[in-house]
Design an enzyme around this catalytic site. Sequence first.
Site, mmCIF file in Angstrom:
data_model
loop_
_atom_site.group_PDB
_atom_site.id
_atom_site.type_symbol
_atom_site.label_atom_id
_atom_site.label_comp_id
_atom_site.label_asym_id
_atom_site.label_seq_id
_atom_site.Cartn_x
_atom_site.Cartn_y
_atom_site.Cartn_z
ATOM 1 N N THR A 30 0.821 -1.214 0.000
ATOM 2 C CA THR A 30 0.000 0.000 0.000
ATOM 3 C C THR A 30 0.855 1.264 0.000
ATOM 4 O OG1 THR A 30 -0.224 -0.194 2.406
ATOM 5 C CG2 THR A 30 -2.036 -1.060 1.067
ATOM 6 N N ARG A 38 -9.190 -5.098 1.822
ATOM 7 C CA ARG A 38 -10.181 -5.113 2.890
ATOM 8 C C ARG A 38 -10.143 -3.939 3.849
ATOM 9 N NH1 ARG A 38 -9.045 -9.982 1.157
ATOM 10 N NH2 ARG A 38 -10.750 -11.453 0.879
ATOM 11 N N GLN A 107 1.105 -13.143 -0.755
ATOM 12 C CA GLN A 107 -0.207 -13.258 -1.378
ATOM 13 C C GLN A 107 -0.362 -12.232 -2.501
ATOM 14 O OE1 GLN A 107 -3.436 -13.923 1.791
ATOM 15 N NE2 GLN A 107 -1.720 -13.147 2.995
ATOM 16 N N ILE A 109 0.414 -10.098 -6.043
ATOM 17 C CA ILE A 109 0.649 -10.480 -7.431
ATOM 18 C C ILE A 109 1.446 -9.409 -8.163
ATOM 19 C CG2 ILE A 109 -1.435 -11.909 -7.536
ATOM 20 C CD1 ILE A 109 -2.863 -9.584 -8.960
ATOM 21 N N HIS A 125 -0.567 -16.481 -4.924
ATOM 22 C CA HIS A 125 -1.686 -16.116 -5.789
ATOM 23 C C HIS A 125 -1.261 -15.733 -7.196
ATOM 24 C CE1 HIS A 125 -3.997 -15.150 -1.823
ATOM 25 N NE2 HIS A 125 -4.047 -16.425 -2.128
ATOM 26 N N THR A 196 -1.180 -8.255 6.158
ATOM 27 C CA THR A 196 -2.212 -9.208 5.775
ATOM 28 C C THR A 196 -3.249 -9.331 6.888
ATOM 29 O OG1 THR A 196 -2.691 -11.547 5.256
ATOM 30 C CG2 THR A 196 -0.709 -11.105 6.560
ATOM 31 N N SER A 197 -4.504 -9.407 6.490
ATOM 32 C CA SER A 197 -5.596 -9.552 7.460
ATOM 33 C C SER A 197 -5.682 -10.968 8.007
ATOM 34 C CB SER A 197 -6.931 -9.186 6.795
ATOM 35 O OG SER A 197 -7.205 -10.073 5.719
#
Length: 252
Positions: A30, A38, A107, A109, A125, A196-197
């Site tokens: 981010t 999310r 996770q 990409i 992923h 990560t959540s």
Amino acid sequence: MENKERIERLATWIEASDYIVFFGGAGTSTESGIPDFRSAAGLYQTEQHSPYPPEELLSHTFFMEHPEVFYDFYRSKMLHPHAKPNGCHSLLAKLEQEGKLKTVITQNIDGLHQTAGSTNVLELHGSIHRNYCMDCSRFYSLQEIMQIKETVPRCPDCSGIIKPDVVLYEEELDQQILMRSVQEISTADLLIIGGTSLTVHPAAELVNYFHGSKIALLNADPTPYDHRAGLLIADRIGKVMSEAAALLHRDI
């Protein structure tokens, strides 16, 4: 304990470890300008007014039935070719070069770990940088996909639809990559989890294969695995890792 003290402990753990494994998600990128899914500013929130929820848009069935709608979303929301690695990616690459960090399990990409210099990256992923014709299996790079003007890229050899090598909803993870991830996490003496959540399965369950006591969990929001962590840091991961790099006297 203040965040400063927590980051100091993270630096101490990193310095004392010989087999570090990093397990990360969308929050890792981010700060490079790539939105997560999310959080309050994530894709799942900002796309609420779309006729299709992101979970449906990013499903295998939807891709097969509405490739033009899928690709419109994918090109506009999922591709960030100009994004640059942040402090997290850079420190991890530095630690790998030193032999301390053995594996990055992601996770994501976006390929930013490789851009930063990491070489042992397990992409749960898939990656936007790998694309294949569904009919003849010809490979296409992200640059080639970006140059195709049609909304749905087709193979010039056979006219087959080109599919990004990313795991969509309803598709299974690559079992070989999953098993290698299990092996690496179970071998680690320090597991750093970041951005990560820990709500996407089966990826989140990988945490259960860590048998040591040193789990450092860096995430802005609470996760279902917070109770497993020996060290919790609720802050931006790029900022935290940059501060840890300074304490470790690592030039990133």
